[in-house]
Scaffold this motif. Structure first.
Motif, PDB file in Angstrom:
ATOM      1  N   GLU A  33       0.828  -1.210   0.041  1.00  0.00           N
ATOM      2  CA  GLU A  33       0.277  -0.082   0.112  1.00  0.00           C
ATOM      3  C   GLU A  33       0.783   1.324  -0.061  1.00  0.00           C
ATOM      4  OE1 GLU A  33      -3.224   0.063   2.978  1.00  0.00           O
ATOM      5  OE2 GLU A  33      -3.809  -1.798   2.581  1.00  0.00           O
ATOM      6  N   GLN A  34       1.896   1.323   0.830  1.00  0.00           N
ATOM      7  CA  GLN A  34       2.643   2.413   0.936  1.00  0.00           C
ATOM      8  C   GLN A  34       4.057   2.553  -0.211  1.00  0.00           C
ATOM      9  OE1 GLN A  34       3.839   3.316   4.893  1.00  0.00           O
ATOM     10  NE2 GLN A  34       2.272   2.005   5.668  1.00  0.00           N
ATOM     11  N   ALA A  35       3.792   1.796  -1.149  1.00  0.00           N
ATOM     12  CA  ALA A  35       4.788   1.626  -2.056  1.00  0.00           C
ATOM     13  C   ALA A  35       5.152   2.890  -2.774  1.00  0.00           C
ATOM     14  CB  ALA A  35       4.593   0.688  -3.218  1.00  0.00           C
ATOM     15  N   SER A  36       4.134   4.102  -3.100  1.00  0.00           N
ATOM     16  CA  SER A  36       4.483   5.144  -3.527  1.00  0.00           C
ATOM     17  C   SER A  36       5.092   6.133  -2.746  1.00  0.00           C
ATOM     18  CB  SER A  36       3.007   5.707  -4.011  1.00  0.00           C
ATOM     19  OG  SER A  36       2.028   5.953  -3.048  1.00  0.00           O
ATOM     20  N   ASN A  37       5.341   6.054  -1.435  1.00  0.00           N
ATOM     21  CA  ASN A  37       6.184   6.791  -0.703  1.00  0.00           C
ATOM     22  C   ASN A  37       7.578   7.096  -1.157  1.00  0.00           C
ATOM     23  OD1 ASN A  37       7.999   7.775   1.431  1.00  0.00           O
ATOM     24  ND2 ASN A  37       6.242   7.211   3.076  1.00  0.00           N
ATOM     25  N   PRO A  38       7.872   8.280  -1.415  1.00  0.00           N
ATOM     26  CA  PRO A  38       9.079   8.862  -2.101  1.00  0.00           C
ATOM     27  C   PRO A  38      10.456   8.040  -1.390  1.00  0.00           C
ATOM     28  CG  PRO A  38       7.912  10.656  -1.617  1.00  0.00           C
ATOM     29  CD  PRO A  38       6.969   9.473  -1.008  1.00  0.00           C
ATOM     30  N   ILE A  75      12.010 -12.322  -1.814  1.00  0.00           N
ATOM     31  CA  ILE A  75      11.512 -11.111  -2.212  1.00  0.00           C
ATOM     32  C   ILE A  75      11.547 -10.038  -1.255  1.00  0.00           C
ATOM     33  CG2 ILE A  75       8.916 -10.471  -2.794  1.00  0.00           C
ATOM     34  CD1 ILE A  75       8.431 -13.158  -3.606  1.00  0.00           C
ATOM     35  N   ALA A  76      11.903  -8.886  -1.676  1.00  0.00           N
ATOM     36  CA  ALA A  76      11.848  -7.531  -0.861  1.00  0.00           C
ATOM     37  C   ALA A  76      10.826  -6.703  -1.356  1.00  0.00           C
ATOM     38  CB  ALA A  76      13.136  -6.960  -0.665  1.00  0.00           C
ATOM     39  N   ARG A  77      10.154  -5.977  -0.671  1.00  0.00           N
ATOM     40  CA  ARG A  77       9.071  -4.920  -0.929  1.00  0.00           C
ATOM     41  C   ARG A  77       9.327  -3.874   0.015  1.00  0.00           C
ATOM     42  NH1 ARG A  77       3.069  -6.746  -1.297  1.00  0.00           N
ATOM     43  NH2 ARG A  77       3.270  -6.880   1.060  1.00  0.00           N
ATOM     44  N   CYS A  78       9.161  -2.650  -0.631  1.00  0.00           N
ATOM     45  CA  CYS A  78       9.179  -1.473   0.340  1.00  0.00           C
ATOM     46  C   CYS A  78       7.706  -0.952   0.376  1.00  0.00           C
ATOM     47  CB  CYS A  78      10.197  -0.618  -0.224  1.00  0.00           C
ATOM     48  SG  CYS A  78      10.140   0.940   0.745  1.00  0.00           S
ATOM     49  N   GLY A  79       7.446  -0.390   1.480  1.00  0.00           N
ATOM     50  CA  GLY A  79       5.857   0.210   1.654  1.00  0.00           C
ATOM     51  C   GLY A  79       5.043  -0.413   2.492  1.00  0.00           C
ATOM     52  N   VAL A  80       5.532  -1.492   3.246  1.00  0.00           N
ATOM     53  CA  VAL A  80       4.621  -2.304   4.040  1.00  0.00           C
ATOM     54  C   VAL A  80       4.456  -1.501   5.465  1.00  0.00           C
ATOM     55  CG1 VAL A  80       5.220  -4.567   3.174  1.00  0.00           C
ATOM     56  CG2 VAL A  80       6.268  -3.767   5.042  1.00  0.00           C
ATOM     57  N   ALA A  81       3.332  -1.654   6.203  1.00  0.00           N
ATOM     58  CA  ALA A  81       3.311  -1.385   7.420  1.00  0.00           C
ATOM     59  C   ALA A  81       4.090  -1.691   8.436  1.00  0.00           C
ATOM     60  CB  ALA A  81       1.786  -1.781   7.856  1.00  0.00           C
ATOM     61  N   ALA A 117       8.078   0.606   5.956  1.00  0.00           N
ATOM     62  CA  ALA A 117       8.915  -0.503   6.340  1.00  0.00           C
ATOM     63  C   ALA A 117       9.366  -1.237   5.017  1.00  0.00           C
ATOM     64  CB  ALA A 117       8.194  -1.368   7.450  1.00  0.00           C
ATOM     65  N   ILE A 118      10.550  -2.039   5.358  1.00  0.00           N
ATOM     66  CA  ILE A 118      10.785  -2.973   4.032  1.00  0.00           C
ATOM     67  C   ILE A 118      10.667  -4.508   4.424  1.00  0.00           C
ATOM     68  CG2 ILE A 118      12.524  -3.930   2.849  1.00  0.00           C
ATOM     69  CD1 ILE A 118      13.729  -1.111   2.477  1.00  0.00           C
ATOM     70  N   GLU A 119       9.963  -5.316   3.805  1.00  0.00           N
ATOM     71  CA  GLU A 119       9.451  -6.501   4.148  1.00  0.00           C
ATOM     72  C   GLU A 119      10.638  -7.486   3.206  1.00  0.00           C
ATOM     73  OE1 GLU A 119       5.591  -9.177   4.022  1.00  0.00           O
ATOM     74  OE2 GLU A 119       6.490  -8.328   1.949  1.00  0.00           O
ATOM     75  N   VAL A 120      11.231  -8.448   3.885  1.00  0.00           N
ATOM     76  CA  VAL A 120      11.696  -9.433   2.924  1.00  0.00           C
ATOM     77  C   VAL A 120      11.400 -10.748   3.331  1.00  0.00           C
ATOM     78  CG1 VAL A 120      14.321 -10.259   2.542  1.00  0.00           C
ATOM     79  CG2 VAL A 120      13.989  -7.954   3.132  1.00  0.00           C
ATOM     80  N   LEU A 121      11.073 -11.743   2.417  1.00  0.00           N
ATOM     81  CA  LEU A 121      10.708 -12.882   2.599  1.00  0.00           C
ATOM     82  C   LEU A 121      11.708 -13.795   2.111  1.00  0.00           C
ATOM     83  CD1 LEU A 121       7.036 -12.576   0.798  1.00  0.00           C
ATOM     84  CD2 LEU A 121       7.674 -12.680   3.229  1.00  0.00           C
ATOM     85  N   VAL A 122      12.104 -14.602   2.753  1.00  0.00           N
ATOM     86  CA  VAL A 122      13.258 -15.712   2.706  1.00  0.00           C
ATOM     87  C   VAL A 122      12.836 -16.816   2.621  1.00  0.00           C
ATOM     88  CG1 VAL A 122      15.476 -16.201   3.607  1.00  0.00           C
ATOM     89  CG2 VAL A 122      14.941 -14.022   3.957  1.00  0.00           C
ATOM     90  N   PRO A 123      12.860 -17.771   1.642  1.00  0.00           N
ATOM     91  CA  PRO A 123      12.626 -19.109   1.634  1.00  0.00           C
ATOM     92  C   PRO A 123      13.502 -19.975   2.538  1.00  0.00           C
ATOM     93  CG  PRO A 123      12.719 -18.199  -0.634  1.00  0.00           C
ATOM     94  CD  PRO A 123      13.233 -17.399   0.165  1.00  0.00           C
TER      95      PRO A 123
END
Length: 150
Positions: A33-38, A75-81, A117-123
């Motif tokens: 949701e917050q991925a558009s944050n600069p 997988i890394a994603r920026c913009g999580v709560a 926050a940044i989320e990292v999913l690690v298999p």
């Protein structure tokens, strides 16, 4: 390191929609949701070239705030709560605080005290030593708030 069971249940449902199929195809992942944050744009310019010796892979989104490496994909994603105050599952790597939770197929790590926050999913394949240090430069693009691991 201890993991929060409640976070694991929530993350499991989220992870199911993020995990990639094996092989050479694009990794299925969507921007949060917050991925558009600069600040996420700044962080994404610092994604590592490799993670745990794994090269980058294509993802199904055009958003630079989502990135993947290896097979199975990290997988890394920026913009999580950002997680709220906690003492469970908190670990510090290279001065960056993370909250970890165990998943059935690996682990989920979210930066602690940073918004977004940044989320990292690690298999599981990489989870014996989660490659969180690879994300230090990207995470440092987002200022540390008042919450810290103790």
């Amino acid at each position: 390191m201890r993991f929060a069971p409640a976070a694991a249940v929530c993350a499991l449902a989220l992870t199911a929609s993020l995990t990639a199929c094996g092989g050479e195809g694009a990794v299925q992942a969507s921007p949060p949701e917050q991925a558009s944050n600069p600040l996420c744009a700044r962080a994404s310019r610092q994604w590592p070239t490799t993670v745990s010796g794994q090269k980058a892979r294509k993802v199904t989104t055009k958003s630079s705030t989502v990135h993947a490496w290896g097979d199975p994909a990290i997988i890394a994603r920026c913009g999580v709560a950002s997680p709220g105050p906690t003492a469970t599952g908190c670990v510090s790597v290279d001065g960056i605080d993370w909250v970890g939770s165990k998943l059935s197929d690996g682990g989920r790590y979210i930066t602690y005290g940073r918004t977004p926050a940044i989320e990292v999913l690690v298999p599981t394949k990489y989870n014996s030593l989660p490659p969180l240090g690879a994300f230090t430069q990207a995470v440092r693009q987002i200022p540390q708030g008042t919450h810290r691991c103790s």
